[in-house]
Write a protein that holds these residues in place. Structure first.
Motif, short mmCIF file in Angstrom:
data_model
loop_
_atom_site.label_atom_id
_atom_site.label_comp_id
_atom_site.label_asym_id
_atom_site.label_seq_id
_atom_site.Cartn_x
_atom_site.Cartn_y
_atom_site.Cartn_z
N HIS A 21 0.93 -1.21 0.08
CA HIS A 21 0.06 -0.24 -0.46
C HIS A 21 1.01 1.09 0.07
O HIS A 21 1.92 1.42 1.01
N PRO A 22 0.80 2.49 -1.06
CA PRO A 22 1.72 3.20 -0.88
C PRO A 22 1.47 4.13 0.52
O PRO A 22 2.37 4.96 0.21
N GLU A 23 0.43 4.40 1.31
CA GLU A 23 0.35 5.13 1.99
C GLU A 23 1.34 4.33 2.80
O GLU A 23 1.94 5.05 4.01
N VAL A 24 1.55 2.92 3.60
CA VAL A 24 2.52 2.27 4.30
C VAL A 24 3.68 2.49 3.63
O VAL A 24 4.87 3.27 4.65
N ALA A 25 4.53 2.82 2.73
CA ALA A 25 5.19 3.27 2.59
C ALA A 25 5.62 4.91 2.74
O ALA A 25 6.65 5.37 2.88
N GLY A 26 4.55 5.63 2.31
CA GLY A 26 4.62 7.18 2.31
C GLY A 26 5.38 6.90 4.30
O GLY A 26 6.27 8.11 5.06
N LEU A 27 4.59 6.20 5.39
CA LEU A 27 4.45 6.24 6.67
C LEU A 27 5.82 6.24 7.19
O LEU A 27 6.21 6.91 7.37
N LEU A 28 6.47 4.92 6.60
CA LEU A 28 8.09 4.58 6.53
C LEU A 28 8.88 5.63 6.30
O LEU A 28 9.94 6.14 6.65
N ALA A 29 8.57 6.02 4.65
CA ALA A 29 9.20 7.22 4.48
C ALA A 29 9.30 7.99 4.98
O ALA A 29 10.27 9.00 5.37
N LEU A 30 8.15 8.63 5.79
CA LEU A 30 7.84 9.86 6.61
C LEU A 30 8.90 9.61 7.99
O LEU A 30 9.56 10.80 8.22
N PHE A 58 0.57 10.49 4.25
CA PHE A 58 1.16 10.29 5.14
C PHE A 58 2.82 10.22 3.61
O PHE A 58 3.87 10.55 3.56
N GLN A 59 2.14 10.57 2.71
CA GLN A 59 2.82 10.83 1.55
C GLN A 59 3.86 11.96 0.80
O GLN A 59 4.81 12.71 0.90
N ALA A 60 2.24 12.69 1.19
CA ALA A 60 2.74 14.35 1.13
C ALA A 60 3.76 14.88 2.52
O ALA A 60 4.27 15.59 1.83
N GLN A 61 3.30 13.98 3.33
CA GLN A 61 4.04 14.53 4.87
C GLN A 61 5.71 14.40 4.57
O GLN A 61 6.35 15.07 4.64
N ALA A 62 5.73 13.36 3.74
CA ALA A 62 7.03 13.07 3.93
C ALA A 62 7.43 13.63 2.14
O ALA A 62 8.88 13.49 2.70
#
Length: 382
Positions: A198-207, A260-264
């Motif tokens: 899921h891209p948001e899971v990746a987004g949170l990890l990146a953040l 989370f992607q946007a925050q990252a």
């Protein structure tokens, strides 16, 4: 040989998840797993198993069945008693625990504590120390949470967003006691990313990675806060930043933008600037516009005000600030910063003092108090 504590910590939530999938309620399953771990400490040093996970599942399931037989009030489970567990499939059931621990019937604090206990494998004492509460208090909180989710069935798709918010809460607790909760949140999010595409899971990890990369530069030697603009960027972890950027780029390429992607993306733009003066504030404002669209969060709007003040000047920032509720956390701190940049040191000093009185942490309060004192000293006695 001694028992590999790291291996046990990884296997514990997997074994717990297997028992829950087979029909054990959460509290009974955890009791059975703890019994199996005690048995492992006794047996493994002299007779290590070839399949540690299978061994733990077998022993824990037998402990659960023994407890079930002894519990007259649970006769309805007797149809399970004669089943043999059979071979353990080579799959990770831990994902089930993530969703169980983030169940909407739990309060955020209970969800975080249960996640750290069941998925993270931390002891109740470690969690209590991290939250600076008595162990008995944390034990009660976890026990109530376990009772709440016992018997919960997954008859509808689980909410990934709820799981991510729980992990984000863990990350934001940072470090206290003998447990680094930020690092623990990163570990758990990596684990989730391995089983959820899921891209948001990746987004949170990146953040998390992009924020955690700046950790060592956030405080001075005396423990005082160092603002982002004043941080020594040579102390940032460039390897962690690079990993976060790669993960973020892959997530954004899927064109399913989430908060989370946007925050990252905002964090990545800060990380990309060699000096604070070279920060691409115009792009950051654009990402905050996306975040406002996605969340309509007042806190996001307040962060956007800071970015507008940097991109278009303090007057533009103050104009944007006028549309927000002054009761927002850190509102006076943002107002103070913008008024100082606009040349009104007297008003900025008053606002910094007000912000210090509303600061959520001692370190932040001390930082804001020093800002007020600095401006008052510049303007002379009042």
């Amino acid at each position: 040989m001694s028992v590999d504590e790291a291996l046990v910590r990884v296997l514990t939530p997997q074994v717990l998840a297997v028992l829950v999938r087979r029909g054990a309620d959460f509290a009974a399953a955890e009791d059975a797993v703890q019994d199996a771990l005690v048995e492992a400490l006794r047996v493994w040093p002299a007779d290590p198993p070839r399949d540690p996970k299978g061994w733990l599942v077998t022993v824990a399931w037998r402990r659960f069945l023994d407890a079930t037989r002894a519990d007259v009030a649970r006769r309805r489970r007797e149809d399970l008693v004669d089943e043999e567990p059979g071979p353990v499939p080579d799959v990770d059931d831990t994902l089930r625990l993530y969703f169980l621990c983030a169940h909407p019937s739990l309060t955020p604090s209970s969800a975080v504590a249960l996640t750290l206990r069941a998925v993270g494998g931390l002891t109740t004492r470690q969690i209590a120390r991290a939250y600076l509460v008595p162990e008995a208090t944390m034990a009660q909180r976890i026990s109530r949470a376990k009772r709440t989710v016992s018997g919960v069935r997954f008859d509808r798709p689980a909410d990934v967003a709820t799981v991510l918010r729980v992990l984000y809460l863990v990350f934001n607790e940072g470090y206290s006691g003998d447990v680094d909760l930020a690092a623990e949140a990163i570990r758990l999010t990596r684990q989730l990313a391995a089983v959820v595409d899921h891209p948001e899971v990746a987004g949170l990890l990146a953040l998390m990675l992009l924020h955690h990369a700046r950790r060592d530069a956030r405080t001075a030697s005396d423990g005082s806060l160092v603002t982002l603009a004043d941080q020594d960027r040579g102390r940032w972890d460039t390897v962690m930043i690079a990993e976060g950027v790669v993960i973020l780029q892959a997530a954004l390429a899927r064109d399913r933008l989430g908060e989370f992607q946007a925050q990252a993306a905002v964090a990545a733009l800060h990380a990309d600037a060699p000096r604070a003066e070279e920060t691409d504030w115009v792009q950051i404002v654009e990402w905050y516009d996306e975040l406002v669209r996605l969340t309509d969060s007042p806190v996001v709007r307040l962060n956007r005000v800071v970015a507008v003040g940097e991109a278009d000047g303090p007057r533009a920032g103050l104009a944007a600030l006028a549309d927000l509720d002054p009761a927002l956390p850190r509102y006076p701190a943002v107002a103070a910063y913008l008024h100082e940049r606009d040349g009104d040191g007297t008003k900025a000093a008053r606002l910094y003092a007000e912000a210090a009185g509303r600061a959520p942490t001692l370190a932040e309060r001390d930082h804001l108090t020093r800002q007020a004192a600095r401006l008052n000293a510049r303007s002379g006695p009042t």
